[in-house]
Design a protein around this motif. Structure first.
Motif, PDB file in Angstrom:
ATOM      1  N   PRO A  87       0.805  -1.233   0.000  1.00 45.26           N
ATOM      2  CA  PRO A  87       0.000   0.000   0.000  1.00 45.26           C
ATOM      3  C   PRO A  87       0.838   1.283   0.000  1.00 45.26           C
ATOM      4  O   PRO A  87       0.294   2.361  -0.209  1.00 45.26           O
ATOM      5  CB  PRO A  87      -0.839  -0.111   1.271  1.00 45.26           C
ATOM      6  CG  PRO A  87      -0.144  -1.105   2.128  1.00 45.26           C
ATOM      7  CD  PRO A  87       0.586  -2.037   1.205  1.00 45.26           C
TER       8      PRO A  87
ATOM      9  N   GLU B 195      -9.140  -0.400  -0.297  1.00 42.64           N
ATOM     10  CA  GLU B 195      -7.800   0.104   0.010  1.00 42.64           C
ATOM     11  C   GLU B 195      -7.702   1.621  -0.142  1.00 42.64           C
ATOM     12  O   GLU B 195      -6.786   2.237   0.384  1.00 42.64           O
ATOM     13  CB  GLU B 195      -6.774  -0.569  -0.915  1.00 42.64           C
ATOM     14  CG  GLU B 195      -6.630  -2.047  -0.686  1.00 42.64           C
ATOM     15  CD  GLU B 195      -5.818  -2.740  -1.766  1.00 42.64           C
ATOM     16  OE1 GLU B 195      -5.495  -2.103  -2.799  1.00 42.64           O
ATOM     17  OE2 GLU B 195      -5.519  -3.939  -1.582  1.00 42.64           O
ATOM     18  N   ASN B 196      -8.610   2.213  -0.890  1.00 40.62           N
ATOM     19  CA  ASN B 196      -8.600   3.653  -1.157  1.00 40.62           C
ATOM     20  C   ASN B 196      -9.969   4.238  -0.799  1.00 40.62           C
ATOM     21  O   ASN B 196     -10.747   4.605  -1.678  1.00 40.62           O
ATOM     22  CB  ASN B 196      -8.300   3.918  -2.640  1.00 40.62           C
ATOM     23  CG  ASN B 196      -6.934   3.419  -3.039  1.00 40.62           C
ATOM     24  OD1 ASN B 196      -5.945   4.112  -2.935  1.00 40.62           O
ATOM     25  ND2 ASN B 196      -6.879   2.174  -3.508  1.00 40.62           N
TER      26      ASN B 196
ATOM     27  N   THR C  59     -11.092   7.017   0.144  1.00 38.53           N
ATOM     28  CA  THR C  59     -11.444   8.386  -0.242  1.00 38.53           C
ATOM     29  C   THR C  59     -11.890   8.491  -1.694  1.00 38.53           C
ATOM     30  O   THR C  59     -12.312   9.555  -2.143  1.00 38.53           O
ATOM     31  CB  THR C  59     -10.247   9.339  -0.025  1.00 38.53           C
ATOM     32  OG1 THR C  59      -9.160   8.910  -0.853  1.00 38.53           O
ATOM     33  CG2 THR C  59      -9.813   9.363   1.432  1.00 38.53           C
ATOM     34  N   VAL C  60     -11.805   7.391  -2.444  1.00 38.47           N
ATOM     35  CA  VAL C  60     -12.142   7.398  -3.864  1.00 38.47           C
ATOM     36  C   VAL C  60     -13.568   6.885  -4.052  1.00 38.47           C
ATOM     37  O   VAL C  60     -13.980   5.917  -3.423  1.00 38.47           O
ATOM     38  CB  VAL C  60     -11.150   6.515  -4.657  1.00 38.47           C
ATOM     39  CG1 VAL C  60     -11.509   6.483  -6.133  1.00 38.47           C
ATOM     40  CG2 VAL C  60      -9.727   7.005  -4.460  1.00 38.47           C
TER      41      VAL C  60
ATOM     42  N   GLN D 247      -4.682   7.630  -6.393  1.00 38.67           N
ATOM     43  CA  GLN D 247      -3.998   6.796  -5.403  1.00 38.67           C
ATOM     44  C   GLN D 247      -3.177   7.617  -4.408  1.00 38.67           C
ATOM     45  O   GLN D 247      -2.624   7.075  -3.453  1.00 38.67           O
ATOM     46  CB  GLN D 247      -3.081   5.793  -6.108  1.00 38.67           C
ATOM     47  CG  GLN D 247      -3.813   4.826  -7.015  1.00 38.67           C
ATOM     48  CD  GLN D 247      -2.884   3.833  -7.650  1.00 38.67           C
ATOM     49  OE1 GLN D 247      -2.249   3.027  -6.957  1.00 38.67           O
ATOM     50  NE2 GLN D 247      -2.783   3.859  -8.972  1.00 38.67           N
TER      51      GLN D 247
ATOM     52  N   ASP E   1      -3.922   9.798  -2.017  1.00 38.79           N
ATOM     53  CA  ASP E   1      -4.345   9.791  -0.609  1.00 38.79           C
ATOM     54  C   ASP E   1      -3.840   8.546   0.120  1.00 38.79           C
ATOM     55  O   ASP E   1      -3.309   8.629   1.226  1.00 38.79           O
ATOM     56  CB  ASP E   1      -5.870   9.867  -0.499  1.00 38.79           C
ATOM     57  CG  ASP E   1      -6.416  11.241  -0.861  1.00 38.79           C
ATOM     58  OD1 ASP E   1      -5.622  12.201  -0.924  1.00 38.79           O
ATOM     59  OD2 ASP E   1      -7.632  11.349  -1.100  1.00 38.79           O
ATOM     60  N   ARG E   2      -4.002   7.367  -0.506  1.00 34.95           N
ATOM     61  CA  ARG E   2      -3.553   6.115   0.124  1.00 34.95           C
ATOM     62  C   ARG E   2      -2.055   6.095   0.321  1.00 34.95           C
ATOM     63  O   ARG E   2      -1.559   5.763   1.399  1.00 34.95           O
ATOM     64  CB  ARG E   2      -3.986   4.901  -0.710  1.00 34.95           C
ATOM     65  CG  ARG E   2      -3.353   3.588  -0.218  1.00 34.95           C
ATOM     66  CD  ARG E   2      -3.721   2.388  -1.064  1.00 34.95           C
ATOM     67  NE  ARG E   2      -3.602   2.553  -2.480  1.00 34.95           N
ATOM     68  CZ  ARG E   2      -2.444   2.411  -3.162  1.00 34.95           C
ATOM     69  NH1 ARG E   2      -1.326   2.130  -2.530  1.00 34.95           N
ATOM     70  NH2 ARG E   2      -2.424   2.557  -4.476  1.00 34.95           N
TER      71      ARG E   2
END
Length: 196
Positions: A62, A113-114, A116-117, A146, A148-149
């Motif tokens: 990640p 995993e993301n 905020t998307v 990607q 933010d992650r």
């Protein structure tokens, strides 16, 4: 008999010219004029090959940006039968249930995993394979969503990550999409994390 001798001489001539001289000349020109490209556009870190600018790799950590999926997961090593997998897509049709299932699975994993998307903001290139299954590039949007992650997992600022994205920018695709080389981008992240 005369025609047979001429045919044999012509065959030997063309084997020498087309089978030896021509390939050797092209190899020599390639090595002299475009050494890096002729040898696979290899990328080195500390004198060790870490990949090619022309072939994608799988990144599951990640802390790094992910690229396009691959039919063979970019693994060209021999399998248990001693065979090297062939490249290329399975070429499912747009109505294929197998394609829908694999894309939905990949989308759900990515959204988990993301967080905020939003689903409607996802670019298709993150979930569909290229024709060769080895594409090293993703679209600018696929890299930006990607950020933010990667920022959360690395502590690297979003501004710096966006700079890394622009530093990894390649030429435009035929349809005008800005392409980002994922290996180059992840090497910048690894350098910032002092992993290399």
């Amino acid at each position: 008999m005369k025609h047979l001798k001429i045919s044999i001489k012509l065959a030997i001539f063309f084997v020498i010219v087309c089978g030896l001289i021509y390939p050797l000349c092209l190899t020599g020109v390639g090595q002299a004029a475009m050494h890096n490209k002729a040898n696979g556009s290899l990328i080195y870190v500390n004198d060790k090959v870490v990949g090619s600018a022309l072939v994608g790799q799988e990144f599951n950590n990640p802390k790094f940006f992910t690229g396009r999926p691959s039919t063979i997961n970019y693994d060209c090593s021999h399998n248990e039968n001693g065979e090297v997998p062939s490249t290329g897509d399975v070429t499912y049709g747009p109505n294929s249930q197998a394609l829908k299932t694999s894309v939905n699975k990949a989308v759900n994993k990515f959204l988990k995993e993301n967080p905020t998307v939003k689903r409607e903001d996802l670019p298709a290139d993150l979930f569909t394979e290229s024709a060769s299954g080895l594409d090293p590039d993703i679209s600018l949007k696929a890299a930006q969503i990607q950020v933010d992650r990667v920022a959360e997992n690395t502590g690297i600022s979003k501004e710096e990550l966006n700079k890394f994205i622009m530093d990894s920018k390649e030429n435009l695709s035929p349809n005008g999409t800005v392409l980002i080389n994922v290996l180059d981008l992840n090497l910048n992240v690894a350098k910032a994390l002092k992993l290399i």
